[in-house]
Design a protein around this motif. Structure first.
Motif, mmCIF file in Angstrom:
data_model
loop_
_atom_site.group_PDB
_atom_site.id
_atom_site.type_symbol
_atom_site.label_atom_id
_atom_site.label_comp_id
_atom_site.label_asym_id
_atom_site.label_seq_id
_atom_site.Cartn_x
_atom_site.Cartn_y
_atom_site.Cartn_z
ATOM 1 N N PRO A 373 0.833 -1.218 0.000
ATOM 2 C CA PRO A 373 0.000 0.000 0.000
ATOM 3 C C PRO A 373 0.860 1.258 0.000
ATOM 4 N N VAL A 374 0.296 2.326 -0.507
ATOM 5 C CA VAL A 374 0.970 3.634 -0.502
ATOM 6 C C VAL A 374 0.050 4.600 0.243
ATOM 7 N N PRO A 375 0.178 4.666 1.564
ATOM 8 C CA PRO A 375 -0.691 5.588 2.310
ATOM 9 C C PRO A 375 -0.375 7.033 1.957
ATOM 10 N N VAL A 376 -1.383 7.851 1.952
ATOM 11 C CA VAL A 376 -1.210 9.251 1.586
ATOM 12 C C VAL A 376 -2.179 10.093 2.402
ATOM 13 N N ARG A 377 -1.759 11.286 2.733
ATOM 14 C CA ARG A 377 -2.610 12.238 3.446
ATOM 15 C C ARG A 377 -3.020 13.335 2.476
ATOM 16 N N TRP A 378 -4.303 13.619 2.446
ATOM 17 C CA TRP A 378 -4.834 14.582 1.484
ATOM 18 C C TRP A 378 -4.875 15.971 2.105
ATOM 19 N N ILE A 379 -4.341 16.935 1.373
ATOM 20 C CA ILE A 379 -4.264 18.322 1.819
ATOM 21 C C ILE A 379 -5.388 19.107 1.154
ATOM 22 N N THR A 380 -6.291 19.637 1.963
ATOM 23 C CA THR A 380 -7.415 20.397 1.431
ATOM 24 C C THR A 380 -6.981 21.830 1.106
ATOM 25 N N PRO A 381 -7.744 22.536 0.282
ATOM 26 C CA PRO A 381 -7.355 23.907 -0.102
ATOM 27 C C PRO A 381 -7.275 24.833 1.107
ATOM 28 N N LYS A 382 -6.392 25.779 1.002
ATOM 29 C CA LYS A 382 -6.258 26.783 2.056
ATOM 30 C C LYS A 382 -7.529 27.608 2.157
ATOM 31 N N GLN A 383 -8.012 27.791 3.379
ATOM 32 C CA GLN A 383 -9.171 28.633 3.603
ATOM 33 C C GLN A 383 -8.710 30.074 3.812
ATOM 34 N N PRO A 384 -9.233 31.027 3.063
ATOM 35 C CA PRO A 384 -8.792 32.419 3.207
ATOM 36 C C PRO A 384 -9.118 32.965 4.583
ATOM 37 N N TRP A 385 -8.261 33.860 5.062
ATOM 38 C CA TRP A 385 -8.452 34.463 6.377
ATOM 39 C C TRP A 385 -9.478 35.589 6.321
ATOM 40 N N VAL A 386 -10.108 35.809 7.462
ATOM 41 C CA VAL A 386 -10.977 36.974 7.600
ATOM 42 C C VAL A 386 -10.136 38.224 7.830
ATOM 43 N N ASP A 387 -9.153 38.137 8.735
ATOM 44 C CA ASP A 387 -8.210 39.224 9.005
ATOM 45 C C ASP A 387 -6.819 38.593 9.071
ATOM 46 N N PRO A 388 -6.004 38.683 8.004
ATOM 47 C CA PRO A 388 -4.719 37.985 7.966
ATOM 48 C C PRO A 388 -3.812 38.315 9.142
ATOM 49 N N ALA A 389 -3.721 39.591 9.531
ATOM 50 C CA ALA A 389 -2.816 39.958 10.617
ATOM 51 C C ALA A 389 -3.205 39.272 11.926
ATOM 52 N N LYS A 390 -4.479 39.317 12.266
ATOM 53 C CA LYS A 390 -4.937 38.697 13.505
ATOM 54 C C LYS A 390 -4.836 37.181 13.443
ATOM 55 N N ASP A 391 -5.168 36.592 12.292
ATOM 56 C CA ASP A 391 -5.142 35.137 12.191
ATOM 57 C C ASP A 391 -3.714 34.601 12.264
ATOM 58 N N VAL A 392 -2.767 35.279 11.590
ATOM 59 C CA VAL A 392 -1.379 34.835 11.645
ATOM 60 C C VAL A 392 -0.831 34.968 13.058
ATOM 61 N N GLN A 393 -1.113 36.072 13.703
ATOM 62 C CA GLN A 393 -0.616 36.257 15.063
ATOM 63 C C GLN A 393 -1.209 35.210 16.006
ATOM 64 N N ALA A 394 -2.472 34.842 15.793
ATOM 65 C CA ALA A 394 -3.092 33.813 16.623
ATOM 66 C C ALA A 394 -2.401 32.463 16.416
ATOM 67 N N GLU A 395 -2.030 32.151 15.164
ATOM 68 C CA GLU A 395 -1.304 30.908 14.896
ATOM 69 C C GLU A 395 0.070 30.922 15.551
ATOM 70 N N VAL A 396 0.785 32.043 15.429
ATOM 71 C CA VAL A 396 2.116 32.152 16.034
ATOM 72 C C VAL A 396 2.027 31.967 17.550
ATOM 73 N N ASP A 397 1.050 32.605 18.181
ATOM 74 C CA ASP A 397 0.884 32.475 19.631
ATOM 75 C C ASP A 397 0.561 31.035 20.013
ATOM 76 N N ALA A 398 -0.288 30.359 19.227
ATOM 77 C CA ALA A 398 -0.646 28.976 19.536
ATOM 78 C C ALA A 398 0.553 28.042 19.392
ATOM 79 N N ILE A 399 1.378 28.274 18.368
ATOM 80 C CA ILE A 399 2.582 27.441 18.188
ATOM 81 C C ILE A 399 3.566 27.671 19.329
ATOM 82 N N ASN A 400 3.795 28.930 19.700
ATOM 83 C CA ASN A 400 4.739 29.239 20.776
ATOM 84 C C ASN A 400 4.248 28.717 22.131
ATOM 85 N N ALA A 401 2.923 28.646 22.298
ATOM 86 C CA ALA A 401 2.375 28.151 23.559
ATOM 87 C C ALA A 401 2.252 26.634 23.588
#
Length: 452
Positions: A373-401
């Motif tokens: 077998p050749v297992p594979v993980r499917w990557i869905t399309p990127k969902q656009p942000w509502v507010d890129p600055a706030k969404d990116v900062q929220a991701e950075v904070d979640a990764i650092n925490a």
């Protein structure tokens, strides 16, 4: 009557009012057998939904919104190396009709699932490799229902074995009846060669039902109401004046129709009427605010029935702010992910991937044994942000925490973390080789007593 009589003497009483019998529930609809209901309603709903999508702007926008959200630029496997290159090359050759690429085939099938209730395609093997042909769902013979000698059955063109497993589909070879006599008898196609994409709404469901089922009547009534309002506005624009005279004369020249003179006023004209003559103008009706509110409420109901945010279906952002639109979009994205992984990936992408790997290995275009077998993980399309600055900062904070990983954050953007890291490393190596210097990324502040 029996229920009411028993309840009157205390022998039977329903604790759920919705299951009660009486004046309040008289005329309510029931659906004792959802499978039978789908068999009876599937084709009329499909035909009416097609008509609405072709003629109603909100219905057309709803279909486009679902296709864009579920497929977008494509759902891609997380691959690296030669197999990734071969898959990418094959996606341009996947369509047997040479009309689109593999993501385009996914979009066609998803659009058919939304409007018709199901998407249908067949996989065929040619000398050049695996090919996929999208069919009209009507080619799956819905009139074919009968028991089979081995204990199985054919239900609405889908064949099941004795234990209820789908084993074949009975498909008409031609899409439509041509002017010349054509063979419209269905052909048995093994289930492993068929893509039958539909959203399962209840256990044992055989065929899909249009996603427009809850709102077909509401959209049609909204169309009628809208047409009546337009007619009202047209009538309201017909401003007319009536001149009343006592001596039968008129200050205007015009066309005689019986005893009346039909005249007209020109822009900027100054008319002085002699004594004894009066002009009365019509009072055309205007659309009150409650009519506009009624239209918004109806469109909210239609959007809810289609599973869409109101703002996405109508494009009306006049009454939203960042918090409200984000809350609505987040809830919708959860529904999108459910359908992507539980329906599209499971019913279409995984079987197609297994079929493709087998064909490519048999042809010697990729390495490996057939049984591996050749297992594979499917990557869905990127969902656009509502507010890129706030969404990116929220991701950075979640990764650092430590609340999320980079892999999870990158996957949410529709990318594979391994591919992204390789691209970053290649970019930095090329920049260093060329002597290029760009702005350094902002460093995250470190706690006191630690070294960066």
């Amino acid at each position: 009557m029996i229920d009411r009589s028993l309840a009157a003497i205390g022998l039977r009483r329903r604790s759920f009012e919705g299951a009660g019998a009486g004046r309040r529930t008289f005329g309510w609809g029931k659906m004792p057998n959802p499978q039978a209901a789908v068999q009876a309603a599937r084709q009329p709903l499909m035909q009416r939904a097609r008509y609405l999508v072709a003629n109603n702007p909100h219905a057309a926008a709803a279909k486009a919104a679902w296709v864009a959200a579920l497929v977008g630029s494509g759902i891609w496997p997380a691959l690296t190396g030669p197999i990734s290159d071969r898959w990418t090359a094959w996606t341009d050759e996947a369509d047997a009709d040479w009309l689109t690429d593999f993501p385009g085939l996914c979009a066609l099938l998803v659009g058919s699932m939304v409007v018709d209730g199901e998407g249908l395609a067949v996989r065929t093997v040619t000398r050049a490799g695996l090919r996929i042909r999208v069919l009209d769902p009507d080619q799956l013979d819905g009139s074919l229902t009968r028991p089979l000698p081995d204990g199985g059955a054919i239900i609405n063109g889908v064949e099941f074995d004795a234990i209820g497993t789908r084993v074949a589909y009975w498909i008409k070879p031609q899409r439509y009846e041509l002017a010349m006599p054509a063979n419209m008898n269905p052909v048995r196609v093994p289930a492993e060669d068929v893509i039958h994409l539909f959203r399962p709404d209840f256990p044992g469901q055989v065929r899909g039902i249009s996603w427009f089922a809850p709102v077909v009547l509401r959209i049609a009534e909204h169309d009628e109401w809208h047409g009546a309002q337009i007619t009202r506005q047209k009538i309201g624009a017909l401003l007319a004046g009536v001149i009343t005279t006592q001596d039968g004369t008129t200050p205007f020249a015009g066309e005689m129709q019986g005893d009346a003179v039909i005249g007209s006023l020109e822009p900027g004209a100054m008319v002085v009427l002699p004594p004894g003559k009066d002009v009365t103008f019509s009072n055309p009706p205007a659309i009150a605010e409650e009519a506009n509110e009624f239209a918004r409420i109806t469109l909210h109901e239609i959007a809810a029935g289609l599973g869409l945010p109101y703002e996405v279906m109508t494009g009306d952002l006049s009454q939203v702010n960042y918090s409200s639109i984000r809350a609505g979009i987040v809830s919708w994205r959860q529904r999108i992910e459910t359908i992507q992984h539980n329906v599209i990936v499971f019913q279409m992408l995984r079987p197609t991937w297994k079929h493709w790997v087998t064909v490519e290995r048999l042809a010697g275009r990729i390495d490996g044994r057939l049984e591996d077998p050749v297992p594979v993980r499917w990557i869905t399309p990127k969902q656009p942000w509502v507010d890129p600055a706030k969404d990116v900062q929220a991701e950075v904070d979640a990764i650092n925490a430590g609340l999320m990983s980079r892999r999870e954050a990158v996957a949410a953007r529709g990318m594979d973390v391994g591919t992204l890291d390789a691209e970053i490393a290649a970019d930095r190596a090329r920049e260093k080789a060329l002597g290029l210097t760009f702005t350094s990324p902002v460093k995250v502040p470190q706690p006191e007593g630690t070294t960066a």
